[in-house]
Design an enzyme around this catalytic site. Structure first.
Site, PDB file in Angstrom:
ATOM      1  N   GLU A 187       0.828  -1.207   0.000  1.00  9.20           N
ATOM      2  CA  GLU A 187       0.000   0.000   0.000  1.00  9.20           C
ATOM      3  C   GLU A 187       0.862   1.258   0.000  1.00  9.20           C
ATOM      4  O   GLU A 187       0.543   2.234  -0.671  1.00  9.20           O
ATOM      5  CB  GLU A 187      -0.956   0.005   1.205  1.00  9.20           C
ATOM      6  CG  GLU A 187      -2.115  -0.969   1.066  1.00  9.20           C
ATOM      7  CD  GLU A 187      -2.995  -0.662  -0.143  1.00  9.20           C
ATOM      8  OE1 GLU A 187      -2.983   0.477  -0.624  1.00  9.20           O
ATOM      9  OE2 GLU A 187      -3.683  -1.579  -0.617  1.00  9.20           O
TER      10      GLU A 187
ATOM     11  N   ASP B 174      -9.208   5.950  -2.549  1.00  8.91           N
ATOM     12  CA  ASP B 174      -7.979   6.401  -3.198  1.00  8.91           C
ATOM     13  C   ASP B 174      -8.355   7.125  -4.495  1.00  8.91           C
ATOM     14  O   ASP B 174      -9.543   7.292  -4.799  1.00  8.91           O
ATOM     15  CB  ASP B 174      -7.020   5.221  -3.447  1.00  8.91           C
ATOM     16  CG  ASP B 174      -7.449   4.389  -4.653  1.00  8.91           C
ATOM     17  OD1 ASP B 174      -8.643   4.435  -5.020  1.00  8.91           O
ATOM     18  OD2 ASP B 174      -6.596   3.707  -5.239  1.00  8.91           O
TER      19      ASP B 174
ATOM     20  N   TYR C 189      -5.808   6.869   4.405  1.00  3.03           N
ATOM     21  CA  TYR C 189      -5.980   5.905   3.326  1.00  3.03           C
ATOM     22  C   TYR C 189      -5.288   4.581   3.658  1.00  3.03           C
ATOM     23  O   TYR C 189      -5.882   3.503   3.565  1.00  3.03           O
ATOM     24  CB  TYR C 189      -5.451   6.442   1.980  1.00  3.03           C
ATOM     25  CG  TYR C 189      -5.339   5.289   1.010  1.00  3.03           C
ATOM     26  CD1 TYR C 189      -6.480   4.787   0.400  1.00  3.03           C
ATOM     27  CD2 TYR C 189      -4.120   4.629   0.804  1.00  3.03           C
ATOM     28  CE1 TYR C 189      -6.424   3.664  -0.411  1.00  3.03           C
ATOM     29  CE2 TYR C 189      -4.059   3.514  -0.009  1.00  3.03           C
ATOM     30  CZ  TYR C 189      -5.201   3.042  -0.613  1.00  3.03           C
ATOM     31  OH  TYR C 189      -5.148   1.917  -1.389  1.00  3.03           O
TER      32      TYR C 189
END
Ligand code: SF4
Length: 315
Positions: free
Chosen positions: A41, A142, A124
């Site tokens: 990520e 996102d 996020y």
């Protein structure tokens, strides 16, 4: 907000498409650890999948658990970051690994609140890791998801320049109620944005929700602003990137004068030697003040450190 039947259609069509079209990525495999998901990520935030893949594989081979990375100096994380760009992310991952090793018994936290407390982990990343590593129901938002929501549901060419509360509310309303369904929904919408509903040229003819899409139904109105391109050539970012490549390739400190001024005339920029990155840096012909500024930025960001012998990656 769309009607209930449209939302139901989206909930049916997008995950079904995902089942047919999703890329086979290692961080999506059931055997991938939460640490592997966290690393992916952070790497994927500003770098495309194809460039992330080899670096992610090398990181996980070398540091299969947070404690393995935590035991290394931060400079090793920066060196292994390679050319992914925005290398401060490597320092943030290293700091997160140390916090996980020190405060969480070496295991990546399994909830958003604790993930958010890790250094460098924002909203996020915390939501994405809680969802994709731990199967939690989280509103993951996102740039890809925002774009699909903006087009398919809100009928706009692009989402707002920065995340609005209305967008967050819409994302929450669209999230399926079931835990497993919500995880799959997040992954599927994100993939649709990455592969089909792309920023510059959406492939609507191949899109599973073409018949439902509010933007297409509205006649594909133009965006109400012009997205900024990511200029690169001649920027401070380009010079910083080239300077980082010199430090990664060097086996010891690089003298300040050599880093900033050369000379490297005798070295071919594509030669496979330690000096080739130096030749590429000076091949940019950046003005002296830009070189100084780039170096000062790297030192201030702790991506490099200065010793009497010269500049090197942090120890
Ligand atoms: S139809 Fe086109 S604009 Fe609408 S969601 Fe699909 S790809 Fe995006």
């Amino acid at each position: 907000m769309e009607t209930g039947s449209t939302v139901q259609q989206l909930h049916r069509l997008i995950p079904a498409w995902f089942g047919r079209a999703a890329r086979d990525l290692p961080w999506r495999k059931p055997e991938c650890t939460a640490w592997g998901v966290l690393v992916s990520e952070v790497m994927l935030q500003q770098t495309p999948v194809v460039r992330v893949l080899p670096v992610w594989e090398e990181w996980l081979r070398r540091w299969p658990a947070p404690a393995d990375l935590a035991a290394e100096p931060s400079g090793e994380a920066v060196r292994a970051w390679g050319r992914l760009g925005y290398p401060r992310r490597a320092l943030r991952l290293h700091a997160a690994a140390r916090a996980i090793a020190a405060d969480h018994g070496g295991s990546v936290p399994d909830n958003r609140e604790q993930l958010l407390e890790l250094p460098g982990v924002g909203e996020y990343t915390a939501a994405a890791v809680a969802a994709f590593a731990w199967g939690r129901r989280e509103t993951v938002v996102d740039t890809n998801i925002r774009r699909v929501h903006a087009r398919a549901v809100s009928g706009r060419a692009l989402p707002a320049r920065s995340l609005t509360t209305a967008e967050m509310r819409l994302a929450e309303e669209l999230l399926p109620a079931g835990r497993a369904e919500s995880v799959r929904w997040n992954a599927a919408v994100m993939e649709l944005g990455a592969l089909i509903c792309t920023a510059r040229s959406p492939r609507c003819d191949e899109c599973p929700v073409l018949a439902e899409c509010a933007w297409v139904a509205a006649g594909r109105p133009e965006p109400d602003y012009v997205p900024r391109g990511q200029a690169w050539a001649g920027t401070d970012r380009q010079v910083r990137g080239a300077m980082m490549a010199v430090l990664r390739a060097a086996s010891g400190p690089v003298p300040r004068g050599l880093l900033l001024q050369g000379p490297v005339d005798l070295v071919e920029p594509d030669a496979d030697t330690e000096l080739a990155p130096l030749a590429r840096l000076h091949g940019l012909q950046a003005p002296a003040e830009q070189m100084e500024r780039a170096l000062a930025g790297l030192l201030a960001d702790r991506l490099a450190e200065e010793q009497p012998a010269g500049i090197r990656l942090p120890g």
